[in-house]
Scaffold this motif. Structure first.
Motif, mmCIF file in Angstrom:
data_model
loop_
_atom_site.group_PDB
_atom_site.id
_atom_site.type_symbol
_atom_site.label_atom_id
_atom_site.label_comp_id
_atom_site.label_asym_id
_atom_site.label_seq_id
_atom_site.Cartn_x
_atom_site.Cartn_y
_atom_site.Cartn_z
ATOM 1 N N PHE A 165 0.829 -1.205 0.000
ATOM 2 C CA PHE A 165 0.000 0.000 0.000
ATOM 3 C C PHE A 165 0.868 1.260 0.000
ATOM 4 O O PHE A 165 0.682 2.178 -0.789
ATOM 5 N N TYR A 166 1.843 1.262 0.885
ATOM 6 C CA TYR A 166 2.715 2.428 1.008
ATOM 7 C C TYR A 166 3.459 2.681 -0.304
ATOM 8 O O TYR A 166 3.669 3.817 -0.712
ATOM 9 N N HIS A 167 3.835 1.602 -0.959
ATOM 10 C CA HIS A 167 4.525 1.752 -2.240
ATOM 11 C C HIS A 167 3.615 2.461 -3.247
ATOM 12 O O HIS A 167 4.047 3.336 -3.994
ATOM 13 N N LYS A 168 2.345 2.089 -3.228
ATOM 14 C CA LYS A 168 1.402 2.713 -4.168
ATOM 15 C C LYS A 168 1.200 4.194 -3.821
ATOM 16 O O LYS A 168 1.059 5.034 -4.713
ATOM 17 N N LEU A 169 1.208 4.486 -2.505
ATOM 18 C CA LEU A 169 1.124 5.901 -2.106
ATOM 19 C C LEU A 169 2.352 6.657 -2.622
ATOM 20 O O LEU A 169 2.228 7.715 -3.243
ATOM 21 N N LEU A 170 3.523 6.074 -2.371
ATOM 22 C CA LEU A 170 4.766 6.729 -2.806
ATOM 23 C C LEU A 170 4.775 6.889 -4.327
ATOM 24 O O LEU A 170 5.239 7.895 -4.859
ATOM 25 N N ARG A 171 4.239 5.886 -5.013
ATOM 26 C CA ARG A 171 4.167 5.951 -6.477
ATOM 27 C C ARG A 171 3.266 7.116 -6.900
ATOM 28 O O ARG A 171 3.625 7.913 -7.769
ATOM 29 N N ASP A 172 2.115 7.235 -6.235
ATOM 30 C CA ASP A 172 1.181 8.293 -6.634
ATOM 31 C C ASP A 172 1.702 9.685 -6.289
ATOM 32 O O ASP A 172 1.254 10.671 -6.859
ATOM 33 N N PHE A 173 2.653 9.744 -5.361
ATOM 34 C CA PHE A 173 3.312 11.023 -5.077
ATOM 35 C C PHE A 173 4.576 11.171 -5.933
ATOM 36 O O PHE A 173 5.384 12.051 -5.703
ATOM 37 N N LYS A 174 4.758 10.206 -6.835
ATOM 38 C CA LYS A 174 5.865 10.216 -7.809
ATOM 39 C C LYS A 174 7.255 10.068 -7.171
ATOM 40 O O LYS A 174 8.249 10.567 -7.697
ATOM 41 N N PHE A 175 7.338 9.396 -6.037
ATOM 42 C CA PHE A 175 8.651 9.156 -5.439
ATOM 43 C C PHE A 175 9.261 7.851 -5.946
ATOM 44 O O PHE A 175 10.461 7.662 -5.880
ATOM 45 N N VAL A 176 8.409 6.920 -6.342
ATOM 46 C CA VAL A 176 8.918 5.656 -6.881
ATOM 47 C C VAL A 176 8.132 5.318 -8.136
ATOM 48 O O VAL A 176 7.048 5.850 -8.365
ATOM 49 N N LYS A 177 8.721 4.391 -8.906
ATOM 50 C CA LYS A 177 8.025 3.950 -10.114
ATOM 51 C C LYS A 177 7.467 2.544 -9.854
ATOM 52 O O LYS A 177 7.654 2.003 -8.767
ATOM 53 N N PHE A 178 6.844 1.974 -10.801
ATOM 54 C CA PHE A 178 6.274 0.617 -10.743
ATOM 55 C C PHE A 178 5.072 0.553 -9.788
ATOM 56 O O PHE A 178 4.916 1.396 -8.914
#
Ligand code: ANZ
Length: 862
Positions: A545-558
């Motif tokens: 979940f946290y990864h998806k949050l970070l992704r949506d804030f554009k901090f990580v890809k995938f």
């Protein structure tokens, strides 16, 4: 080089070398393929247990292997350092949770070092340090700004005597762990993150996780709880209002006998304005201070509203009840109740004397008397359903859907059971939630410039830990824009820290933000994650979940943080007990027991030191409560880290349970001594190494090469594709045994011996790196193995040398024939049948059948 293998000396020496040379320190390097190998970070409980050792050994073997393939391997480690045990230890020892935690970290770090793990220690993260949790606070504020965070009343365990909130782990059989008072359930305001917004992608993206254990994915699927059904509107009699319900079983619509809505549903609230009894009922649901048992007992309470809904098909009126078993946050917060076929509706109907109607035939029960006594949840043929009678589930669903479309609003709907993540903990030792309440009651985030919000470090905290008086404590007072405010006293659930540490490892010292985009782009996603199955649901869900949050804030890809997941099996060991005075089991450690075994190794008798009989309980998961733990430190002292590492990887496939067995450990120790001795003897021989022309070799030599390269091929495949480390190790052991029998009779033999030893040492390096480090150095003029490549097998050596086959006719040995290597079964038969020797024996007789035992015998039945 010493003649004797002495693990202690060499391990300390090699570890020092790695530390001083920062051998495993890595940085982004675009010329190299990256590999991110991540073991789950430990909780600093005091000392490592064997479960840790297994987890970290698996990770290290993979990391070292990938490094030998030439990849730029990141293997970091850190400490999940907040949490309850530190508070408990602090109260017990009258210290601060931080001192207990840091002391443990120091000790456990040394233990990890003594196992020779190839971590980049410069990236060590300790989650209780402000440099780390500052960014967690910052990100929480970003979530708050994006309205992904909210505060609402929610249930907690409350100890009325200690006047404190208890974590679930502190509630033992419904009582407080400290004072044994019966705990109550209380509602208090708490912070939530909207994980439900991501339920769909958490569910759908499981499909991307091709290399995750099916078991874990299923557990995640069940936890997310996707339900496909229909939303139907029921008209209310004498009103233009409607009630929407969610059902997964429209086939049972003709069995609806009442509508049930949650006490917190909008309609309940609306009715309660005019209805005092109802209002009181709702208030009780909200505030009641109940124990868990009382809550369970009062589950099927309800109130008749005396208002009716209209059945969309029969047009008959059906009563509307407010019922406390209906969950407000699930579906629409109201249900069409079919007590004949739904367990909750059944319980409510029985308790409140409501009508029960059966609409699905119970094919397997003939006695109708029996039938009526319970609900029947299975699908089947419709009965008592008018025009839909005799339809099966599928057809009934279609026809009823069509009919409902003509009569009312109905639409397909997908809902999820996953609840929003409550991240508030009423504890001291955690990341402070960066929010505050102003004098006027407004709740605001702490200004970003004031981050991190630190934990108040005063001696008052022992009081804080002991009871809830800290709410009034002055140390939580702060200033925001020059106005006094009271900081949030709750701290984050510790799952918060372990949800994003993998991303921070890529840039642990980055000061400009939560994650350095360059570093994270290079290293992420994690290639291999390794941890226990106990983390299959919560940790891995929050992590994704946290990864998806970070992704949506554009901090990580995938979309997903981890490509491959290994959940290692448990470590078991023999457990023993005696029955105590109150019939309780008193567990006794194996070291205090005399054991007698039969030839098969089974325990036939066990006694304690006083000669009293002890009962053997079998192989059980190592745990403090069963007193059957084996101290890693003791094992390392006795046999060395390499032996322990190799034993762990050899004794069982990584995902199965591992039975700790000291004679097995001794066996591995003997094997390493044997390899040391073989290498030592060879190193004593001074000879000139030269490259060998395979074609000039004799049969014995060709065979040695054949075995060597066959082993390299098999071991490489076992490790890389099959992740089958135990079989890889047994192949290497066989190779060593073959090599021991290989007599050095000429110069070529010595060169072959060297070639073989070099490959063996390389293949063993991921498992027993210290020993291999030393052997390599002595074998290769003081060179270092750490940057060596994994051995590559050569196809030409895989061609087997000729086999001698025994040829039988009708089961009797008639001759032997030398067969060229590398023929298929069919080719072998043709080769034999074409040989003149064979033809002489068979004399043109017809062959009825051929029985073949590969590499040994061919029996021709004539
Ligand atoms: C009628 C019915 C008949 C139902 C039947 C089930 C069986 P899952 O699959 O777990 O999602 N339901 C819906 N919303 C609810 C709520 N807020 N609180 C409590 N129960 C609720 O379960 C879906 C079923 O749970 C729905 O389908 C509804 O009962 C109930 F033979 O509708 B059913």
């Amino acid at each position: 080089m010493e003649q004797e293998y002495c693990p202690k000396d060499i391990e300390i020496y090699v570890q020092k070398y790695w530390k001083n040379n920062k051998t495993f320190h890595v940085h982004e390097d675009n010329t190299k393929e990256k590999y991110y190998c991540l073991p789950m970070l430990p909780y600093p409980s005091g000392k490592l247990h064997m479960g840790h050792v297994r987890n970290y050994t698996i990770s290290d073997v993979i990391a070292r292997y990938q490094r030998m393939l030439g990849k730029n391997v990141l293997q970091p480690i850190g400490w999940d350092a907040f949490g309850l045990p530190a508070e408990e230890a602090a109260i017990k020892n009258n210290t601060m949770p931080s001192s207990w935690t840091y002391k443990n970290i120091k000790y456990m770090r040394k233990q990890l070092e003594s196992l020779g793990f190839s971590y980049d220690w410069d990236r060590e993260i300790t989650t209780c340090q402000p440099e780390y949790y500052k960014w967690e606070q910052w990100f929480f504020i970003q979530l708050y700004k994006k309205k992904l965070v909210y505060k609402k009343n929610s249930l907690v365990n409350w100890c009325p005597y200690d006047k404190t909130v208890l974590a679930n782990e502190q509630v033992i059989n419904g009582c407080c762990w400290r004072c044994q008072s019966t705990i109550k359930i209380k509602k208090i305001p708490q912070w939530f993150i909207k994980i439900r917004n991501y339920a769909e992608s958490l569910h759908n993206d499981l499909k991307q996780l091709k290399n995750w254990p099916e078991k874990v994915k299923n557990m995640q699927r069940n936890w997310i709880g996707r339900s496909e059904g229909f939303e139907i509107s029921f008209n209310i009699k004498n009103s233009n209002k409607k009630i929407k319900i969610f059902t997964t079983r429209i086939d049972t619509i003709m069995g609806v006998t009442y509508i049930a809505i949650s006490p917190f549903h909008k309609f309940s609230m609306y009715l309660s304005k005019k209805n005092q009894i109802l209002k009181k009922f709702i208030d009780i649901q909200n505030n009641e201070n109940l124990s868990k048992e009382e809550m369970e007992e009062k589950k099927f309470y309800g109130i008749n509203t005396n208002i009716f809904a209209i059945h969309p098909i029969t047009k008959k009126k059906i009563p509307i009840w407010i019922a406390n078993y209906v969950i407000n946050d699930y579906g629409t917060g109201s249900v069409m109740s079919v007590p004949g076929h739904n367990v909750n509706d059944w319980n409510f109907a029985i308790k409140n004397n409501l009508k029960i109607k059966y609409v699905i035939q119970q094919s397997n029960i003939k006695n109708m008397q029996l039938v009526k006594k319970t609900f029947f949840p299975e699908k089947g043929i419709l009965i008592n359903s008018g025009e839909f009678n005799q339809l099966d589930y599928k057809n009934a669903t279609q026809k009823i859907k069509k009919k409902l479309l003509e009569e009312t609003n109905i639409k397909t709907k997908i809902i999820y059971k996953l609840q929003d993540w409550c991240i508030s903990r009423q504890r001291y030792w955690g990341t402070p939630i960066p929010m505050a309440t102003m004098k006027n009651g407004e709740i605001v985030p702490i200004p970003e410039k004031d981050l991190p919000v630190l934990l108040p470090e005063t001696t008052k905290h022992l009081d804080v830990l002991k009871n809830s008086s800290y709410n009034k404590s002055t140390c939580y007072t702060t200033k925001i824009n020059n106005q006094t405010a009271i900081r949030e006293t709750d701290t984050f659930d510790t799952f918060m820290e372990s949800s994003w540490y993998y991303a921070r490892y890529t840039c642990p010292h980055f000061e400009k933000g939560i994650i350095d985009p360059i570093a994270s782009k290079y290293w992420l996603p994690v290639d291999q994650y390794i941890g226990g199955i106990e983390h299959a649901i919560m940790h891995l869900m929050y992590f994704r979940f946290y990864h998806k949050l970070l992704r949506d804030f554009k901090f990580v890809k995938f979309d997903e943080p981890v490509q491959n997941l290994i959940c290692q099996g448990m470590v078991l060991s023999e457990a023993f007990y005696q029955i105590g005075e109150n019939n309780q089991r008193n567990w006794i450690h194996k070291s205090n027991i005399y054991i007698q075994k039969n030839i098969k190794g089974e325990i036939i008798n066990a006694k304690d030191k006083k000669g009293k009989k002890v009962i053997y309980a079998g192989m059980i998961k190592m745990s403090k409560s069963k007193n059957n733990g084996i101290e890693p430190e003791l094992m390392i002292n006795n046999y060395g880290a390499d032996t322990i590492r190799l034993f762990i990887m050899f004794a069982a496939p990584i995902e199965s349970s591992l039975e700790w067995n000291e004679s097995g450990v001794k066996g591995i120790y003997r094997f390493l001594k044997k390899l040391w001795k073989l290498s030592f003897s060879y190193i004593q021989i001074k000879h000139k190494y030269k490259n060998i022309d395979f074609n000039t070799l004799n049969k014995k030599q060709k065979n040695m090469y054949h075995v060597l390269h066959k082993t390299i091929a098999k071991v490489s495949d076992d490790i890389s594709r099959r992740k089958s480390f135990n079989t890889a190790i047994s192949q290497i052991m066989e190779l060593v045994n073959t090599l021991i029998k290989f007599k050095l009779e000429n110069e070529e033999d010595k060169c072959i011996m060297k070639d073989s030893l070099i490959s063996i040492i390389k293949m063993l390096y991921p498992f027993t790196p210290h020993l291999c480090f030393i052997l390599w150095k002595n074998l290769n003029n003081n060179c270092f193995i750490d940057n060596e490549k994994w051995p590559v097998f050569q196809k030409k050596f895989l061609l087997k040398t000729n086999d001698i086959l025994v040829i039988q006719i009708n089961g009797k040995k008639r001759l032997t024939i030398e067969i060229p290597g590398n023929l298929t079964k069919k080719e072998i038969f043709t080769y034999v049948q074409n040989s003149s020797l064979f033809q002489k024996k068979i004399e043109n007789k017809k062959i009825k059948k051929i029985i073949y035992i590969p590499n040994k015998i061919i029996n021709f039945v004539i």
